[in-house]
Design a protein around this motif. Sequence first.
Motif, PDB file in Angstrom:
ATOM      1  N   GLU A  68      39.985  42.679  38.617  1.00  0.00           N
ATOM      2  CA  GLU A  68      40.996  41.730  38.514  1.00  0.00           C
ATOM      3  C   GLU A  68      41.529  41.011  37.183  1.00  0.00           C
ATOM      4  O   GLU A  68      42.464  40.591  37.111  1.00  0.00           O
ATOM      5  N   SER A  69      40.617  41.149  36.145  1.00  0.00           N
ATOM      6  CA  SER A  69      40.738  40.665  34.884  1.00  0.00           C
ATOM      7  C   SER A  69      40.814  41.592  33.831  1.00  0.00           C
ATOM      8  O   SER A  69      41.774  41.457  33.008  1.00  0.00           O
ATOM      9  N   SER A  70      40.425  42.703  34.069  1.00  0.00           N
ATOM     10  CA  SER A  70      40.164  43.890  33.176  1.00  0.00           C
ATOM     11  C   SER A  70      41.211  44.827  33.427  1.00  0.00           C
ATOM     12  O   SER A  70      41.619  45.605  32.335  1.00  0.00           O
ATOM     13  N   GLY A  71      41.729  45.018  34.614  1.00  0.00           N
ATOM     14  CA  GLY A  71      42.537  45.976  35.097  1.00  0.00           C
ATOM     15  C   GLY A  71      41.763  47.126  35.246  1.00  0.00           C
ATOM     16  O   GLY A  71      42.526  48.540  35.557  1.00  0.00           O
ATOM     17  N   GLN A  72      40.497  47.452  35.122  1.00  0.00           N
ATOM     18  CA  GLN A  72      39.802  48.581  35.402  1.00  0.00           C
ATOM     19  C   GLN A  72      39.197  48.774  36.844  1.00  0.00           C
ATOM     20  O   GLN A  72      38.258  48.100  37.211  1.00  0.00           O
ATOM     21  N   THR A  73      40.255  49.181  37.682  1.00  0.00           N
ATOM     22  CA  THR A  73      39.883  49.069  39.016  1.00  0.00           C
ATOM     23  C   THR A  73      38.997  50.546  39.577  1.00  0.00           C
ATOM     24  O   THR A  73      38.795  51.494  38.972  1.00  0.00           O
ATOM     25  N   GLN A  94      37.655  55.599  39.763  1.00  0.00           N
ATOM     26  CA  GLN A  94      37.521  54.600  38.417  1.00  0.00           C
ATOM     27  C   GLN A  94      38.853  54.767  37.606  1.00  0.00           C
ATOM     28  O   GLN A  94      38.964  55.738  37.041  1.00  0.00           O
ATOM     29  N   THR A  95      39.509  53.601  37.455  1.00  0.00           N
ATOM     30  CA  THR A  95      40.340  53.714  36.519  1.00  0.00           C
ATOM     31  C   THR A  95      39.905  52.989  35.389  1.00  0.00           C
ATOM     32  O   THR A  95      39.469  51.876  35.354  1.00  0.00           O
ATOM     33  N   GLY A  96      39.984  53.611  33.976  1.00  0.00           N
ATOM     34  CA  GLY A  96      39.412  53.172  32.701  1.00  0.00           C
ATOM     35  C   GLY A  96      37.917  53.069  32.594  1.00  0.00           C
ATOM     36  O   GLY A  96      37.310  53.845  33.468  1.00  0.00           O
ATOM     37  N   VAL A  97      37.312  52.012  32.096  1.00  0.00           N
ATOM     38  CA  VAL A  97      36.104  52.100  32.265  1.00  0.00           C
ATOM     39  C   VAL A  97      35.408  50.972  33.311  1.00  0.00           C
ATOM     40  O   VAL A  97      35.985  50.389  33.856  1.00  0.00           O
ATOM     41  N   ALA A  98      33.983  51.089  33.526  1.00  0.00           N
ATOM     42  CA  ALA A  98      33.500  50.592  34.549  1.00  0.00           C
ATOM     43  C   ALA A  98      32.591  49.327  34.066  1.00  0.00           C
ATOM     44  O   ALA A  98      32.375  48.334  34.747  1.00  0.00           O
ATOM     45  N   CYS A  99      32.285  49.609  32.745  1.00  0.00           N
ATOM     46  CA  CYS A  99      31.114  48.441  32.296  1.00  0.00           C
ATOM     47  C   CYS A  99      32.140  47.426  31.530  1.00  0.00           C
ATOM     48  O   CYS A  99      33.029  47.842  30.665  1.00  0.00           O
ATOM     49  N   HIS A 100      31.321  46.218  31.660  1.00  0.00           N
ATOM     50  CA  HIS A 100      31.997  45.132  30.979  1.00  0.00           C
ATOM     51  C   HIS A 100      31.885  45.316  29.218  1.00  0.00           C
ATOM     52  O   HIS A 100      32.471  44.611  28.616  1.00  0.00           O
ATOM     53  N   GLN A 128      39.403  43.277  24.397  1.00  0.00           N
ATOM     54  CA  GLN A 128      40.756  43.687  25.033  1.00  0.00           C
ATOM     55  C   GLN A 128      40.676  43.686  26.320  1.00  0.00           C
ATOM     56  O   GLN A 128      41.623  43.631  27.108  1.00  0.00           O
ATOM     57  N   LEU A 129      39.658  44.058  26.870  1.00  0.00           N
ATOM     58  CA  LEU A 129      39.436  43.931  28.383  1.00  0.00           C
ATOM     59  C   LEU A 129      39.293  42.345  29.067  1.00  0.00           C
ATOM     60  O   LEU A 129      39.985  42.100  29.901  1.00  0.00           O
TER      61      LEU A 129
END
Length: 132
Positions: A68-73, A94-100, A128-129
Amino acid sequence: MNQAVLAQTIDRVAFDSAGLIAAIAQQHDTGEVLMLAWMNRDALAETLETGRVCYFSRSRNKLWRKGESSGQTQRLIELRLDCDQDAVLLMVDQTGVACHTGRRSCFYNAVRDGALVSISEPDVSPDQLYPS
């Protein structure tokens, strides 16, 4: 998902005394373990209803829709319960990375030759996230 089936499924889950269940996210096509988080009844219901993975943030005490804030859904492919029905395995896309931290997986620390070492570098800067 049919509301009756949804209710029956959620009623089978053995939530802990805090009303939570451990949820492991795994990339559906590679088997890569991405992360561990927590779900409450509402997060589990929303995930099953929408197909977009939703967790419960213990630190914020509220629902957390992955990305919701990073775009990594995470898009749910399949949900599995373990034999005791007290842990959930989420097979996701997973879209993009999973870890904060900006890594693909939260499991980037490994014990090798008696030492704890990082086995991957961030793919994306956390700044960036999560811009301020």
